[in-house]
Design an enzyme around this catalytic site. Structure first.
Site, mmCIF file in Angstrom:
data_model
loop_
_atom_site.group_PDB
_atom_site.id
_atom_site.type_symbol
_atom_site.label_atom_id
_atom_site.label_comp_id
_atom_site.label_asym_id
_atom_site.label_seq_id
_atom_site.Cartn_x
_atom_site.Cartn_y
_atom_site.Cartn_z
ATOM 1 N N CYS A 337 4.826 -0.467 18.072
ATOM 2 C CA CYS A 337 4.799 -0.917 19.472
ATOM 3 C C CYS A 337 4.140 -2.282 19.675
ATOM 4 O O CYS A 337 4.701 -3.113 20.416
ATOM 5 C CB CYS A 337 4.175 0.121 20.383
ATOM 6 S SG CYS A 337 3.381 1.506 19.601
ATOM 7 N N ARG A 366 0.262 5.018 7.419
ATOM 8 C CA ARG A 366 -0.811 5.768 8.050
ATOM 9 C C ARG A 366 -1.599 6.482 6.976
ATOM 10 O O ARG A 366 -1.025 7.067 6.063
ATOM 11 C CB ARG A 366 -0.247 6.801 9.032
ATOM 12 C CG ARG A 366 0.479 6.151 10.177
ATOM 13 C CD ARG A 366 0.918 7.167 11.204
ATOM 14 N NE ARG A 366 1.814 6.526 12.154
ATOM 15 C CZ ARG A 366 2.483 7.169 13.095
ATOM 16 N NH1 ARG A 366 2.340 8.478 13.226
ATOM 17 N NH2 ARG A 366 3.293 6.517 13.918
ATOM 18 N N GLN A 384 10.198 4.331 10.597
ATOM 19 C CA GLN A 384 10.610 4.952 11.846
ATOM 20 C C GLN A 384 11.829 4.230 12.403
ATOM 21 O O GLN A 384 11.922 3.014 12.303
ATOM 22 C CB GLN A 384 9.494 4.849 12.885
ATOM 23 C CG GLN A 384 8.253 5.633 12.555
ATOM 24 C CD GLN A 384 7.222 5.496 13.653
ATOM 25 O OE1 GLN A 384 6.844 4.397 14.019
ATOM 26 N NE2 GLN A 384 6.765 6.617 14.195
ATOM 27 N N ASP A 386 12.387 3.224 15.268
ATOM 28 C CA ASP A 386 11.581 3.092 16.466
ATOM 29 C C ASP A 386 12.282 2.213 17.488
ATOM 30 O O ASP A 386 12.987 1.275 17.128
ATOM 31 C CB ASP A 386 10.253 2.440 16.075
ATOM 32 C CG ASP A 386 9.114 2.883 16.974
ATOM 33 O OD1 ASP A 386 9.370 3.601 17.951
ATOM 34 O OD2 ASP A 386 7.973 2.501 16.672
ATOM 35 N N HIS A 388 11.630 0.628 21.738
ATOM 36 C CA HIS A 388 10.862 0.600 22.980
ATOM 37 C C HIS A 388 11.747 0.081 24.091
ATOM 38 O O HIS A 388 12.442 -0.907 23.914
ATOM 39 C CB HIS A 388 9.612 -0.271 22.804
ATOM 40 C CG HIS A 388 8.687 0.294 21.772
ATOM 41 N ND1 HIS A 388 8.735 -0.076 20.450
ATOM 42 C CD2 HIS A 388 7.744 1.265 21.857
ATOM 43 C CE1 HIS A 388 7.837 0.626 19.764
ATOM 44 N NE2 HIS A 388 7.221 1.443 20.584
ATOM 45 N N LYS A 467 5.091 13.069 26.548
ATOM 46 C CA LYS A 467 6.301 12.882 25.753
ATOM 47 C C LYS A 467 7.227 14.074 25.822
ATOM 48 O O LYS A 467 6.825 15.183 26.167
ATOM 49 C CB LYS A 467 5.928 12.616 24.301
ATOM 50 C CG LYS A 467 5.155 13.744 23.649
ATOM 51 C CD LYS A 467 4.871 13.450 22.175
ATOM 52 C CE LYS A 467 4.021 14.553 21.574
ATOM 53 N NZ LYS A 467 3.812 14.401 20.136
ATOM 54 N N HIS A 513 8.548 4.699 24.605
ATOM 55 C CA HIS A 513 8.694 4.703 23.150
ATOM 56 C C HIS A 513 9.715 5.778 22.826
ATOM 57 O O HIS A 513 9.669 6.842 23.427
ATOM 58 C CB HIS A 513 7.408 5.117 22.429
ATOM 59 C CG HIS A 513 6.186 4.362 22.826
ATOM 60 N ND1 HIS A 513 5.523 3.554 21.941
ATOM 61 C CD2 HIS A 513 5.495 4.305 23.985
ATOM 62 C CE1 HIS A 513 4.465 3.041 22.539
ATOM 63 N NE2 HIS A 513 4.427 3.477 23.787
#
Length: 640
Positions: A337, A366, A384, A386, A388, A467, A513
Site C-alpha cells: 500500500c 514478513r 500478493q 495486490d 488499491h 474487511k 485494499h
RNA sequence: GCUCUGGUAGCUCAGUGGUAGAGCGCAUCCUUGGUAAGGAUGAGGCCGCGGGUUCAAUCCCCGCCCAGAGCUCCA
C-alpha cells in the site's frame, strides 16, 4: 394453573405439563419410551442442555437423538470426558485442564511429566472403550463454590478456572464412573452412548492458549454417531494427506525449499512457475478488462514511508529488520500500500481521475515465527496480487460492488464455491470507532443490497480497516482464505492524500485494499490440494504427452508434437521404455492428455487420445481436431 | 518462539558402538513394445552441522540448523 407446574411446548405444537424442575429426560419419557431410549440431549428455549438438567420455566423443548446434528457436539464433549476418565485411570497423577468438543472432534489437555507416546494413545483408546462398555451414567450435580473447591483441591488448573466463575454462575460437576470434572455440560446420558471414537494425535498446548503459561499435553480425538461417519472422516484425513501440496509439490516437481536459501522462502521450479505464470496472465488480462492499471514498486523502501504508514508502529513485529545504506534505513516492504499511495501522490489528482484502480503482483516479506511456517501456505516471502482502489466517498459502494463481481468471476474460473465474512474493529486499530462503524455498515449494506449472505467476524478486521474475507471451499470441503476487500479510512489521512473536487477544493479519497488470490504461494499451494495435483488443462505445466507405440513411429509422433507446440500447447514426446510404462508415468504425473501414435495413427494422420484418469476409454481422432479441442479447452479454461 | 518427534542414496524408508542396505528413480546395454511397471548391469552416501564421551560414533551425550505435529499468530 398451579405454580409448581411448567408448560413445555414440543416441536409439533403439543404442550406438556410437568412438575417444575423436571428434566428433558422426563419430557422424553413423557412422550414415549422409544424417544426416552434414543434421547441424547435437548434444546430448551435456545439452550443446548442434557437430559439431567432441571427445567424451571415454561419453554420450547426439542429432544435430540443421534439424528440431530447438534447432538454431535454433546457426544464429543462427553467423549472428551471419557478420555479424561481413561487417562486418570491409567495415570492418576495427571492434572486435568480443559476438554471441549471442537469442529471435527474433541480434545483434552493434561498436565503430565512426559508427553504421551502413540502407544499411550492406543492404551487410552482401549481404556476408553472399557469405560464405554461399562456404560456409566453421566451424573450432573450442582455444587457450591466451597464444595467445588474441596472436590478439586488436588487439581490446580480446575481451581484456577473456578476462580474465574462469577458469583452468579451456576457451578456444576459431572461424574462418569470414577471420573469427576468441573464442567458446564451438557453430556449424553451415559458413556455407553458413545459408540465410535478414535484418538488421533497428541501435541503440546499452552494452558489457556497463553505462551507464557505452562505447556500441557493435548490429546485430539473424534467421535461420531455412526461407524460410517467415523470411517468417512478417517478416509477424508487420508485423502487430505494424499493431496498435501508439499508432497505433490515434490512429486510433480513444482517447488521446493532449501535450507541454504532460508526458511519460508519458496523456490518455484519450472513446472510450478508455469502454473503461477498462467494464473498471473489470466489475472492480468482479467483486471485490465475490469479497468485496473498495473504498476511496479520497489521491494525495499526507506523506513520513512513505514513511519508515515504506521507499519513501524503497528506491524513492526512482522517486518524484517532495517538495513543501513549511507546513513539511511531501509526495510523489505511487508505490504504494497505505501508504494501505491506514493504513485497516487506523484501528481495532483482530480475527481475526474477517480476511481483509480492500481494493481501490482507485489512481492512482500514478513517475519513469521519459525513454528508457523508451512509449505507454500505460510511463508516469509510471497507475492500478493495486490490492488488499491482510490475513489471518492460516493464511489465506494459502486467499487465494492465491482469487486464482488470480480471475485465471483475469478473464483468461478478456479471452481471454488465460497462464503463471505465481514470483519469488524479489532482491539489494536487505527482510526475512531465512528469511522469503523460507518465503514462496516457500508460493507454490510452493499452485501445486503445484493442479497449476498455473509457472516460477521467480530474483531477480525485489519488494524487499518474492516474487511470482507472470502472463504474458499475446496474439493474435499475444507475452507481456505481467499480474496479480501478492506476499507481503509486511515492511510489516506496518514499520507494526507487528496484529490481536487468539482468545487475546486481538496478532498480526502477513500482507499480500498483488495487481493484476489491473496498470495501466489498460498493460492497455488491450495490449488494443488484442491485439484489433487491434476490441474485443468489450461494450468497444467505439461498439457499433452505424445507416445509413439515404438520408436518406429517417432517421426509421426514428433510431427504431432510440433503441431501442438506451434499452436501454443505445452506438449512433449516420450519414446523410451514400453508403452505401458510411459502411460503409467504420464498418469502419475497427472498430465491431462496422452496422444498415442502407432502404425494405424501414423498411416491416417490420426491420434489415439487418452484422457487423464479415463483409463482405456480412448478416442481415435483426427490430429487437427485434437489440436483444436485442446486449444478450445485452454481458451475457455475448462475445469477438470 | 514454545513442547514433542524426526533428519541415512534424487525420493520413500530399513539398520548397527567396529566407517551401510532395500524399493523406486537415474545411467548403460539388450528388448521395438498397442493402453498403469520388459530384462540385465552399474553409478550414486561428510548417515543434517559442530562439539563431547570412547581404542572406535551414523548409532550415546550437548549445542546448532532444517523438517513435521500442535500451541500462539496470519496472506
Amino acid at each position: 394453573m398451579s405454580s409448581d407446574q411448567i408448560h413445555l411446548t414440543l416441536p409439533n405444537g403439543d404442550i406438556l405439563e410437568l412438575p417444575r424442575g423436571s428434566t428433558a429426560g422426563d419430557v422424553a419419557r413423557a412422550i414415549g419410551p422409544g424417544l426416552a431410549k434414543a434421547a441424547l440431549a435437548a434444546v430448551v428455549g435456545d439452550r443446548l442442555v442434557d437430559l439431567m438438567t432441571p427445567i424451571e420455566v415454561d419453554a420450547d423443548v426439542r429432544i435430540l437423538t443421534d439424528k440431530d446434528p447438534e447432538s454431535l457436539d454433546v457426544l464429543r464433549h462427553s467423549a472428551a470426558h471419557v478420555l479424561a476418565t481413561a487417562v486418570r485411570e491409567m495415570r492418576p497423577a495427571a492434572g486435568i485442564g480443559f476438554g471441549p468438543s471442537i469442529e471435527e472432534g474433541f480434545y483434552y489437555d493434561f498436565d503430565v511429566e512426559a508427553p504421551f507416546t502413540p502407544e499411550d494413545l492406543a492404551d487410552f483408546e482401549a481404556k476408553m472403550n472399557e469405560v464405554i462398555d461399562a456404560d456409566y451414567p453421566f451424573e450432573r450435580r450442582q455444587v457450591t463454590r466451597e464444595e467445588a473447591q474441596e472436590l478439586f483441591a488436588d487439581d490446580p488448573l480446575k481451581l484456577e478456572r473456578l476462580e474465574e466463575l462469577g458469583d452468579d454462575e451456576i457451578i456444576t460437576v459431572y461424574r462418569d464412573g470414577p471420573f469427576l470434572d468441573l464442567c458446564r455440560g451438557p453430556h449424553v446420558p451415559s458413556t455407553g452412548r458413545l459408540k465410535h471414537i478414535k484418538l488421533l494425535s497428541g501435541a503440546g498446548a499452552y494452558w489457556r492458549g497463553d505462551e507464557k503459561r505452562q505447556m500441557l499435553q493435548r490429546i485430539y480425538g473424534t467421535a461420531f454417531v455412526k461407524k460410517d461417519d467415523l470411517e468417512a472422516y478417517l478416509r477424508r484425513l487420508e485423502e487430505a494427506k494424499k493431496r498435501d501440496h508439499r508432497r505433490l509439490g515434490r512429486e510433480l516437481d513444482l517447488f521446493s525449499t532449501d535450507e541454504r536459501v532460508g526458511q519460508g522462502l519458496i523456490l518455484w521450479h519450472a513446472k510450478g512457475a508455469l502454473v503461477r505464470m498462467e494464473i498471473e496472465n489470466y489475472e492480468r488480462e482479467l483486471i485490465l478488462r475490469h479497468g485496473y492499471q498495473v504498476v511496479y514498486t520497489p521491494h525495499i523502501m526507506s523506513e520513512k514511508i513505514f513511519e508515515i504508514s504506521g507499519h513501524l508502529e503497528n506491524f513492526k513485529e512482522n517486518m524484517f529488520g532495517a538495513m543501513e545504506v549511507e546513513g539511511a534505513f531501509f526495510r523489505p516492504k511487508p505490504m504494497n500500500c505505501p508504494g501505491h499511495i506514493a504513485v497516487y501522490q506523484s501528481q495532483q489528482r482530480s475527481y475526474r481521475d477517480l476511481p483509480i484502480r492500481m494493481a501490482e503482483f507485489g512481492t512482500v516479506y514478513r517475519y513469521e515465527r519459525s513454528g508457523v511456517l508451512h509449505g507454500m501456505l505460510r511463508v516469509r516471502g510471497f507475492t500478493q496480487d495486490d490492488a488499491h482502489v482510490f475513489c471518492t466517498p460516493e464511489q465506494v459502494t459502486k467499487e465494492v460492488e465491482r469487486l464482488l463481481d470480480l471475485v465471483d468471476e475469478m473464483l468461478g474460473t478456479f471452481g471454488y464455491p465460497y462464503t463471505i465474512e465481514l470483519s469488524t474493529m479489532p482491539e489494536k486499530a487505527l482510526g475512531t470507532k465512528e469511522e469503523w462503524d460507518e465503514a462496516v455498515q457500508l460493507l454490510a449494506d452493499t452485501l445486503s443490497a445484493r442479497n449476498v449472505p455473509f457472516d460477521i467476524d467480530e474483531g477480525g478486521g485489519a488494524f487499518y480497516g474492516p474487511k470482507l474475507d472470502f472463504k474458499l471451499i475446496d474439493a474435499i470441503g475444507r475452507k481456505w482464505q481467499g480474496p479480501t476487500v478492506q476499507l481503509d479510512f486511515n492511510l489516506p489521512d496518514r499520507f494526507d492524500m487528496s484529490y481536487i473536487g468539482e468545487d475546486n477544493a481538496p478532498h480526502r479519497p477513500v482507499m480500498l485494499h483488495r487481493v484476489l488470490v491473496g498470495s501466489m504461494e498460498r493460492f497455488v499451494g491450495g490449488l494443488i490440494e484442491h485439484y489433487a495435483g491434476a490441474f485443468p488443462t489450461w494450468l497444467a505445466p505439461e498439457q499433452v504427452r505424445v507416445l509413439p507405440v515404438s520408436e518406429q513411429w517417432e517421426r509421426s509422433a514428433g510431427a504431432l508434437v510440433a503441431d501442438l507446440k506451434l499452436a501454443g500447447v505445452r506438449a512433449t514426446l516420450e519414446s523410451r521404455e514400453t508403452l505401458g510404462y510411459r502411460i503409467r508415468e504420464a498418469e502419475t504425473l497427472k498430465i491431462p492428455y496422452m496422444g498415442v501414435v502407432g502404425e494405424r495413427e501414423a498411416s491416417d494422420r490420426s491420434v489415439a487420445v487418452r484422457k487423464r484418469g479415463a483409463g482405456k476409454k480412448q478416442e481415435v481422432m483426427d490430429r487437427q481436431l485434437f489440436v483444436d479441442m485442446i486449444l478450445e479447452e485452454i481458451r475457455s479454461r475448462t475445469l477438470g
